[in-house]
Design an enzyme around this catalytic site. Sequence first.
Site, PDB file in Angstrom:
ATOM      1  N   ASP A   1      -6.077  -6.283   5.258  1.00 57.49           N
ATOM      2  CA  ASP A   1      -7.270  -5.706   4.616  1.00 57.49           C
ATOM      3  C   ASP A   1      -7.979  -6.854   4.197  1.00 57.49           C
ATOM      4  O   ASP A   1      -9.135  -6.956   4.075  1.00 57.49           O
ATOM      5  CB  ASP A   1      -6.554  -5.232   3.354  1.00 57.49           C
TER       6      ASP A   1
ATOM      7  N   TYR B   1       1.095  -1.273   0.024  1.00 52.21           N
ATOM      8  CA  TYR B   1       0.055  -0.024   0.044  1.00 52.21           C
ATOM      9  C   TYR B   1       0.894   1.362  -0.094  1.00 52.21           C
ATOM     10  O   TYR B   1       0.443   2.314   0.130  1.00 52.21           O
ATOM     11  CB  TYR B   1      -0.904  -0.007   1.223  1.00 52.21           C
TER      12      TYR B   1
ATOM     13  N   ASP C   1      -1.635 -18.134   4.112  1.00 52.08           N
ATOM     14  CA  ASP C   1      -2.844 -19.065   3.616  1.00 52.08           C
ATOM     15  C   ASP C   1      -3.271 -20.064   4.679  1.00 52.08           C
ATOM     16  O   ASP C   1      -4.550 -20.326   4.849  1.00 52.08           O
ATOM     17  CB  ASP C   1      -1.963 -19.637   2.365  1.00 52.08           C
TER      18      ASP C   1
ATOM     19  N   LYS D   1       4.039 -14.288   5.375  1.00 58.10           N
ATOM     20  CA  LYS D   1       4.375 -15.355   4.457  1.00 58.10           C
ATOM     21  C   LYS D   1       6.137 -15.352   4.606  1.00 58.10           C
ATOM     22  O   LYS D   1       6.595 -15.130   3.372  1.00 58.10           O
ATOM     23  CB  LYS D   1       3.736 -15.020   2.979  1.00 58.10           C
TER      24      LYS D   1
END
Length: 380
Positions: free
Chosen positions: A266, A141, A242, A209
């Site tokens: 988000d 972002y 995930d 991640k």
Amino acid sequence: MTTNAKKEAFDSHGVAGQTHTVTLIPGDGTGPELTEATRRVLEATGVKFNWQVHHAGVDVMEKFGTPLPTPTLDSVRKTKIALKGPITTPVGTGFRSVNVALRKELELFACLRPCKSYPGVRSRYNNVDMVIVRENTEDLYAGIEFEKGKPETATLISEIMKLQPGSKIRSDSGISIKPLSVFGSDRIVSWAFDYAKAEGRKKVTAVHKANIMKYTDGLYLETARNVAKRYPEIQFEDRIVDNACMQLVARPDEWDVAVLPNLYGDILSDLCAGLVGGLGVAPGANVGDGIAVFEATHGSAPKYKGLNKVNPTAMILSGRLMLKYIGEAKAAKRLEDAVAAVIKEGKSVTYDMKQDRDDPTAVGTAEMADAIIKKLEASK
Ligand code: NAD
């Protein structure tokens, strides 16, 4: 390494019983009717407010030449607390989102989104009580992007290939940069732990991640682990994003406070809103150092503007978060109980909370607020 961020507990920004000066931004679309309902409900708790009403959004663009007039921004800088209705992002006018501008201008680095099941809300689960803490300023972002085919993009690609000879980037690629800093990671994870402490919560889970993005998410995870050492009384764990999605959908009751970099935050905050009944009941706050803007997660629902139709719950629960923030814990609890009682009864609720969305017994925004006020008065 630690940041210089002030260590203020979430609930330490006011004194119970004092008059609280708050900037009230009605917003546009359904914002004015939702903020009016929320203002009435907050006043019915008995807490005293000095509202500084300032405007923002598409309705004031003509008058001020901008959807975010300087007096509005100055007022929030001064009062340091705002209750804000949703604001439409005008398409194709060249104006950036007021919501993003506010977060940037006021360095509101933490986005807080509680996700809680209330009996009576149509949702998949009835046992969720967790909080998402999303970093608001870094990550993809940051807005650092290079367009496909531009000379600077070609230069960047060739420099990257020189620096990392093994890498393969096709010449027709666009590139977005993902900065994650130790400062930003420490600041958001520390904030999540402080919030957990203030709220009596037991566990913080950092989502990342790091197995793939070692120098960004890996840095975030390492920083989170270091921060966790400063809070031995609170359990810490981490989840790969995930796997976190799968676990949230399968066993949401096992989550307490989740802290995430901007993009994952988000996505997962909407996923979690879905677990507890959707946008109509999802409150939120954007918080910086000693400054906070409280607002629902949803947007301005412009098609319902002026119809006294949409659900005020998300906005009212954002007001409840504000009560906690300004030290009015008792009023916050009474307000939550009143909202929960009205939802549980299922009588004086808006159309989206009825089993059948065309149910003619659904009430309007103002009437649902009235029902909550009645409960508050009964609990005095
Ligand atoms: P939206 O949240 O306004 O609406 C999505 C759907 O949810 C619509 O069907 C709407 O009717 C429904 N909905 C929203 N709030 C509701 C409520 N309180 N009760 C019942 N139903 C409700 O999202 P959108 O249509 O994507 O966005 C509309 C505008 O709002 C856009 O300009 C967008 O940029 C803006 N927006 C603002 C904010 C903010 O102010 N923080 C957040 C998101 C979107």
